[in-house]
Scaffold this motif. Structure first.
Motif, PDB file in Angstrom:
ATOM      1  N   ARG A 203       0.737  -1.269   0.112  1.00  0.00           N
ATOM      2  CA  ARG A 203      -0.013  -0.053   0.058  1.00  0.00           C
ATOM      3  C   ARG A 203       0.829   1.101  -0.004  1.00  0.00           C
ATOM      4  O   ARG A 203       0.591   2.199  -0.606  1.00  0.00           O
ATOM      5  CB  ARG A 203      -0.989  -0.002   1.099  1.00  0.00           C
ATOM      6  CG  ARG A 203      -1.845  -0.998   0.886  1.00  0.00           C
ATOM      7  CD  ARG A 203      -2.819  -1.096   2.571  1.00  0.00           C
ATOM      8  NE  ARG A 203      -3.569   0.015   2.630  1.00  0.00           N
ATOM      9  CZ  ARG A 203      -5.180   0.028   1.928  1.00  0.00           C
ATOM     10  NH1 ARG A 203      -5.452  -0.690   1.190  1.00  0.00           N
ATOM     11  NH2 ARG A 203      -5.744   1.122   2.142  1.00  0.00           N
ATOM     12  N   LEU A 204       1.971   1.370   0.783  1.00  0.00           N
ATOM     13  CA  LEU A 204       2.702   2.225   0.849  1.00  0.00           C
ATOM     14  C   LEU A 204       3.438   2.683  -0.643  1.00  0.00           C
ATOM     15  O   LEU A 204       3.453   3.654  -1.229  1.00  0.00           O
ATOM     16  CB  LEU A 204       3.834   2.088   1.641  1.00  0.00           C
ATOM     17  CG  LEU A 204       5.146   3.243   1.826  1.00  0.00           C
ATOM     18  CD1 LEU A 204       4.682   4.258   2.601  1.00  0.00           C
ATOM     19  CD2 LEU A 204       6.343   2.630   2.371  1.00  0.00           C
ATOM     20  N   VAL A 205       3.977   1.551  -1.148  1.00  0.00           N
ATOM     21  CA  VAL A 205       4.696   1.572  -2.333  1.00  0.00           C
ATOM     22  C   VAL A 205       3.853   2.162  -3.599  1.00  0.00           C
ATOM     23  O   VAL A 205       3.871   2.847  -4.484  1.00  0.00           O
ATOM     24  CB  VAL A 205       5.140   0.324  -2.902  1.00  0.00           C
ATOM     25  CG1 VAL A 205       5.824   0.315  -4.164  1.00  0.00           C
ATOM     26  CG2 VAL A 205       6.589  -0.029  -1.920  1.00  0.00           C
ATOM     27  N   LEU A 206       2.497   1.756  -3.535  1.00  0.00           N
ATOM     28  CA  LEU A 206       1.246   2.188  -4.415  1.00  0.00           C
ATOM     29  C   LEU A 206       1.365   3.390  -4.327  1.00  0.00           C
ATOM     30  O   LEU A 206       1.022   4.171  -5.512  1.00  0.00           O
ATOM     31  CB  LEU A 206       0.205   1.168  -4.179  1.00  0.00           C
ATOM     32  CG  LEU A 206      -1.061   1.248  -5.438  1.00  0.00           C
ATOM     33  CD1 LEU A 206      -0.424   1.202  -6.523  1.00  0.00           C
ATOM     34  CD2 LEU A 206      -2.216   0.444  -4.848  1.00  0.00           C
ATOM     35  N   ALA A 207       0.775   4.000  -3.099  1.00  0.00           N
ATOM     36  CA  ALA A 207       0.777   5.294  -2.747  1.00  0.00           C
ATOM     37  C   ALA A 207       1.852   6.045  -3.660  1.00  0.00           C
ATOM     38  O   ALA A 207       1.634   7.358  -4.155  1.00  0.00           O
ATOM     39  CB  ALA A 207       0.817   5.668  -1.288  1.00  0.00           C
ATOM     40  N   LEU A 208       3.194   5.805  -3.242  1.00  0.00           N
ATOM     41  CA  LEU A 208       4.192   6.583  -3.882  1.00  0.00           C
ATOM     42  C   LEU A 208       4.181   6.480  -5.599  1.00  0.00           C
ATOM     43  O   LEU A 208       4.281   7.529  -6.162  1.00  0.00           O
ATOM     44  CB  LEU A 208       5.465   6.053  -3.390  1.00  0.00           C
ATOM     45  CG  LEU A 208       6.791   6.660  -4.111  1.00  0.00           C
ATOM     46  CD1 LEU A 208       6.660   8.075  -3.739  1.00  0.00           C
ATOM     47  CD2 LEU A 208       8.035   5.772  -3.491  1.00  0.00           C
ATOM     48  N   ALA A 209       3.809   5.115  -6.142  1.00  0.00           N
ATOM     49  CA  ALA A 209       3.560   5.181  -7.567  1.00  0.00           C
ATOM     50  C   ALA A 209       2.560   6.247  -8.068  1.00  0.00           C
ATOM     51  O   ALA A 209       2.742   6.729  -9.099  1.00  0.00           O
ATOM     52  CB  ALA A 209       3.394   3.560  -7.941  1.00  0.00           C
ATOM     53  N   CYS A 210       1.459   6.436  -7.424  1.00  0.00           N
ATOM     54  CA  CYS A 210       0.470   7.005  -7.822  1.00  0.00           C
ATOM     55  C   CYS A 210       0.857   8.526  -7.820  1.00  0.00           C
ATOM     56  O   CYS A 210       0.584   9.118  -8.737  1.00  0.00           O
ATOM     57  CB  CYS A 210      -0.744   7.018  -6.774  1.00  0.00           C
ATOM     58  SG  CYS A 210      -1.796   5.618  -6.873  1.00  0.00           S
ATOM     59  N   ARG A 211       1.796   9.016  -6.836  1.00  0.00           N
ATOM     60  CA  ARG A 211       2.217  10.336  -6.883  1.00  0.00           C
ATOM     61  C   ARG A 211       3.439  10.594  -8.037  1.00  0.00           C
ATOM     62  O   ARG A 211       3.492  11.563  -8.241  1.00  0.00           O
ATOM     63  CB  ARG A 211       2.545  10.725  -5.303  1.00  0.00           C
ATOM     64  CG  ARG A 211       1.549  10.812  -4.204  1.00  0.00           C
ATOM     65  CD  ARG A 211       0.554  11.659  -4.833  1.00  0.00           C
ATOM     66  NE  ARG A 211       0.704  13.050  -4.297  1.00  0.00           N
ATOM     67  CZ  ARG A 211      -0.134  14.068  -4.485  1.00  0.00           C
ATOM     68  NH1 ARG A 211      -1.227  13.631  -5.066  1.00  0.00           N
ATOM     69  NH2 ARG A 211       0.350  15.334  -4.410  1.00  0.00           N
ATOM     70  N   VAL A 212       4.313   9.542  -8.234  1.00  0.00           N
ATOM     71  CA  VAL A 212       5.194   9.850  -9.046  1.00  0.00           C
ATOM     72  C   VAL A 212       4.720   9.588 -10.237  1.00  0.00           C
ATOM     73  O   VAL A 212       5.119  10.568 -11.301  1.00  0.00           O
ATOM     74  CB  VAL A 212       6.266   8.567  -8.770  1.00  0.00           C
ATOM     75  CG1 VAL A 212       7.382   8.600  -9.817  1.00  0.00           C
ATOM     76  CG2 VAL A 212       6.788   8.884  -7.578  1.00  0.00           C
ATOM     77  N   TYR A 213       3.845   8.663 -10.907  1.00  0.00           N
ATOM     78  CA  TYR A 213       3.596   8.632 -12.284  1.00  0.00           C
ATOM     79  C   TYR A 213       2.279   9.324 -12.668  1.00  0.00           C
ATOM     80  O   TYR A 213       2.089   9.658 -13.708  1.00  0.00           O
ATOM     81  CB  TYR A 213       3.701   7.102 -12.560  1.00  0.00           C
ATOM     82  CG  TYR A 213       4.719   6.400 -12.456  1.00  0.00           C
ATOM     83  CD1 TYR A 213       5.973   6.767 -13.161  1.00  0.00           C
ATOM     84  CD2 TYR A 213       5.076   5.338 -11.202  1.00  0.00           C
ATOM     85  CE1 TYR A 213       7.238   6.351 -12.769  1.00  0.00           C
ATOM     86  CE2 TYR A 213       6.543   4.892 -11.235  1.00  0.00           C
ATOM     87  CZ  TYR A 213       7.407   5.327 -11.614  1.00  0.00           C
ATOM     88  OH  TYR A 213       8.775   4.815 -11.642  1.00  0.00           O
ATOM     89  N   GLN A 214       1.347   9.274 -11.625  1.00  0.00           N
ATOM     90  CA  GLN A 214       0.104   9.904 -11.948  1.00  0.00           C
ATOM     91  C   GLN A 214      -0.390   9.764 -13.182  1.00  0.00           C
ATOM     92  O   GLN A 214      -0.873  10.546 -14.187  1.00  0.00           O
ATOM     93  CB  GLN A 214       0.062  11.483 -11.509  1.00  0.00           C
ATOM     94  CG  GLN A 214       0.396  11.868 -10.166  1.00  0.00           C
ATOM     95  CD  GLN A 214       0.012  13.168  -9.906  1.00  0.00           C
ATOM     96  OE1 GLN A 214      -0.724  14.026 -10.948  1.00  0.00           O
ATOM     97  NE2 GLN A 214       0.592  13.874  -8.955  1.00  0.00           N
ATOM     98  N   PRO A 215      -0.867   8.422 -13.612  1.00  0.00           N
ATOM     99  CA  PRO A 215      -1.398   8.188 -15.188  1.00  0.00           C
ATOM    100  C   PRO A 215      -2.936   8.731 -15.018  1.00  0.00           C
ATOM    101  O   PRO A 215      -3.976   8.062 -14.326  1.00  0.00           O
ATOM    102  CB  PRO A 215      -1.543   6.658 -14.798  1.00  0.00           C
ATOM    103  CG  PRO A 215      -1.587   6.294 -13.519  1.00  0.00           C
ATOM    104  CD  PRO A 215      -0.537   7.171 -12.845  1.00  0.00           C
ATOM    105  N   LEU A 216      -3.041  10.009 -15.631  1.00  0.00           N
ATOM    106  CA  LEU A 216      -4.411  10.639 -15.802  1.00  0.00           C
ATOM    107  C   LEU A 216      -5.420   9.715 -16.325  1.00  0.00           C
ATOM    108  O   LEU A 216      -6.470   9.861 -16.161  1.00  0.00           O
ATOM    109  CB  LEU A 216      -3.929  11.889 -16.287  1.00  0.00           C
ATOM    110  CG  LEU A 216      -3.101  12.997 -15.645  1.00  0.00           C
ATOM    111  CD1 LEU A 216      -3.080  14.195 -16.450  1.00  0.00           C
ATOM    112  CD2 LEU A 216      -3.246  12.987 -14.300  1.00  0.00           C
TER     113      LEU A 216
END
Length: 526
Positions: A52-65
C-alpha cells in the motif's frame, strides 16, 4: 543526528526473479521493479502494508491521468526513473525515519510521552498483559530493532494496529482499529513487481477526482506536515491519503549502540479515526450485500459488507464478489475491487491479453470481538483469468454462483453427517471436524475450474466440461473425507452401525446435490 532515508537505505524485503532474497531501498525498488518478483514481509499484514505504501508513492510519481498514459507505462520494459528522481527532489528528507522535524510516518510532538519497549511495534512480541502463545519475551528483555526493521513495523502498525487503549498524549486513550483490519486487501499480482504495481495503479487524477472520492488536496502522509499530537477524526482526502492513513501518533526513540543506530523505545498514542464508508473509499477490497429478505425493499437496505478472510473455507468462495462485474439484470449486490475494473478496461482496449491469468493475493487480519487483540493473520490466493473480468460474460456469474453453492451444500451435508452421529450416540466422541479434510482441498480444483470456464466462454464454447469436472472434484473430495471419517469411527457395536447409517444418508444427499447442480447448469448451456 542519525539518518535512515528509506529512499536510499535498503529496508524493503523482496524476492528477485532469480529467487534471491534481498533488501532494497524505495529508489532501487522502482528502478529494478522489472527484475523483482514481489515484496515479501515478515507477516501477511506487513506484506500488504508495504504494498500500500509503495502503491501510494507510485500514484504520486507517475500519476497516470487516463488509460493512454497507463498504457504507455505498461508497454515500457521498465518503470521510468526520471519521474521518480524528480519527485524525490521535490520532497527532500520526507522519507527519513530519524529526521528531527519531519520523521517519516511519525509525530515528533508525542516524544514527550513516556516511551515503551520497542516490542510494542512487533505484534508477536509479548509485552505487559499482551501475552502471545509462542513468544517468551519478558519485561526484563531489551528489544532493539535495526532501523530497517523498525520502519517495516511502523508502516504495518499504521495499517493494521488493533484498536483499544493506547498511551494518551493528554487524556484520550481510546483508539479505533487501523483501517486495513476491516477487509481482505486484494492485490492483483503479475509476473514481476513492475506489472503488479501497474495492475493495481488505477488512473490517478486528483484534479479530475479520479479515482472516485479523490480530491485535489489528496496527498500521502509524507507530503503533509506532521500531525498534531491530539487524536482527531476526518474523511480521507483521497486515495493516497487513505493508503497512508495515520491511524496512530508514533515516535521511534533511538540511540547509538557502538556504531549502530537502534530503535529500543517507542511511543504509540491514538491517531486519526476514519470517518468514511469503506465501499466508497477503499479500492483494494471487494464488497457484497446479503440476499434480499422478506419485508426488505431492496438489497441496498441491508448495506455493504467487505469480503474478509475466514479460516479453512477459502477466499475462492467469494470469487463472484472478487472479480466479476455485477450482472446487468440483477440489483447491484456485489462490488469487486476497483483495481479489477481498471484491469477489465485494459482487457477491453486490448492492452492486456484476453488469455492472461493473474493471481489475486488477499491479505487479512482477524481481531477479537472488541477489535483489540489479533487472533490470526491470513493470506490466500485465487487465480483470476482476465477473460472472466469482462462484462460480456454475464453467464459466468450464474455458473460460478451455482458452483460455489454446490461446495457449500456438500460441506453442510458433511457437517450434518457428523452432527447426526453425535446426536444418535448422545454426544459420543467422533472423529475430528470434517471441515479440515474438505474445504482446503477444494482450492486448487476451483482455480482449475475458473481457468477452464474462462477458456470455454472466451471461445464461445459450452462450459459443460468445466462444470462436470468441478462436480466430480467436489464429489471425490467429499467422499474421501466421509470415508476416512467413517473408517475412523470405533469399529464395534452400535458406534459402527450408526456411523454406517449416517454415511449412507450422506452419500444419498451428495448425489442429490450433484444432480441438482447439473440441472441448474443445463439452463445456461442449452
Amino acid at each position: 543526528m542519525p539518518s535512515f532515508d528509506l529512499t536510499k537505505e535498503p529496508w524493503l524485503p523482496v524476492i528477485c526473479l532469480d529467487g534471491r532474497l534481498e533488501e532494497v531501498s524505495l529508489t532501487s525498488l522502482f528502478h529494478r521493479a522489472h527484475e523483482i518478483r514481489h515484496v515479501i514481509g515478515q507477516t501477511p499484514p506487513m506484506t500488504a502494508a508495504l504494498h500500500r505504501l509503495v502503491l501510494a508513492l507510485a500514484c504520486r510519481v507517475y500519476q497516470p491521468l487516463d488509460s493512454n498514459s497507463w498504457t504507455e507505462l505498461w508497454r515500457n520494459e521498465r518503470l521510468p526513473t526520471q519521474q521518480l528522481d524528480d519527485y524525490l527532489l521535490k520532497h527532500p528528507g520526507r522519507f527519513d525515519v530519524f529526521d528531527k522535524q519531519r520523521p517519516f510516518f511519525q509525530c515528533p510532538a508525542v516524544a514527550t510521552v513516556a516511551a515503551s519497549s520497542a516490542a510494542k511495534l512487533v505484534p508477536y512480541r509479548s509485552t505487559g498483559n499482551n501475552t502471545t502463545l509462542f513468544d517468551h519475551t519478558t519485561s526484563r528483555d531489551e528489544i532493539m530493532l535495526a532501523p530497517a526493521e523498525a520502519a517495516r513495523w511502523l508502516v504495518t502498525l499504521q495499517a493494521y494496529d488493533p484498536g483499544g487503549l493506547k498511551s494518551p498524549y493528554t487524556k484520550e486513550k481510546s483508539s479505533q482499529a487501523a483501517p486495513a483490519n476491516w477487509f481482505g486487501m486484494v492485490l492483483v499480482e503479475g509476473s514481476n513487481l513492475k506489472e503488479t504495481l501497474l495492475l493495481n495503479l488505477m488512473p490517478y487524477d486528483p484534479d479530475g477526482e479520479q479515482p472516485r472520492n479523490t480530491f485535489p488536496k489528496d496527498r500521502p502522509v509524507w507530503e503533509a506536515d506532521p500531525p498534531a499530537p491530539e487524536p482527531d477524526k476526518r474523511h480521507p482526502l483521497g486515495w493516497t491519503d487513505l493508503l497512508t492513513w495515520p491511524s496512530r501518533r508514533v515516535w521511534l526513540a533511538h540511540r547509538q549502540v557502538g556504531d549502530q543506530t537502534v530503535v529500543d523505545r517507542v511511543v504509540i498514542t491514538p491517531g486519526t479515526r476514519l470517518e468514511a464508508a469503506p465501499e466508497d473509499n477503499e479500492w483494494m477490497a471487494a464488497y457484497r450485500r446479503p440476499e434480499v429478505r422478506k419485508g426488505q425493499k431492496s438489497a441496498a437496505a441491508a448495506g455493504w459488507y467487505p469480503i474478509r478472510l475466514r479460516d479453512l473455507r477459502g477466499v475462492w468462495r467469494h470469487s463472484r464478489e472478487l472479480f466479476l462485474a455485477p450482472e446487468l439484470s440483477e440489483e447491484r449486490r456485489r462490488q469487486r475491487p476497483a483495481t479489477l475494473d481498471h484491469v477489465a478496461r485494459m482487457v477491453g482496449r486490448k492492452v492486456i491479453s484476453d488469455d492472461a491469468v493473474y493471481t489475486l493475493r488477499v491479505f487479512g487480519q482477524q481481531l477479537d470481538s472488541k477489535s483489540t487483540v489479533v487472533h490470526q493473520v491470513l493470506e490466500e490466493a485465487v487465480a483470476a483469468p482476465v477473460a472472466l473480468l469482462k462484462a460480456a460474460h454475464q453467464v459466468a456469474g450464474r455458473i460460478i454462483g451455482h458452483s460455489i453453492e454446490l461446495a457449500d451444500q456438500v460441506g453442510s451435508a458433511l457437517n450434518q453427517m457428523e452432527r447426526e452421529y453425535r446426536a444418535e450416540l448422545h454426544g459420543s466422541p467422533a472423529a475430528p471436524s470434517l471441515e479440515l479434510a474438505y474445504w482446503p482441498s477444494l482450492a486448487v480444483p476451483f482455480d482449475r475450474f475458473l481457468w477452464d470456464l474462462a477458456k470455454a466462454l472466451e471461445a464461445d464454447q459450452s462450459p459443460t466440461k468445466a462444470t462436470r469436472e468441478w462436480a466430480d472434484d467436489v464429489r471425490r473430495i467429499a467422499e474421501d473425507a466421509a470415508k476416512r471419517w467413517a473408517e475412523s469411527s470405533p469399529r464395534q457395536g452400535r458406534n459402527l452401525e450408526v456411523a454406517g447409517a449416517c454415511y449412507g444418508r450422506f452419500v444419498g444427499l451428495l448425489g442429490h446435490h450433484v444432480n441438482a447442480y447439473h440441472g441448474f447448469i443445463a439452463r445456461y448451456v442449452a
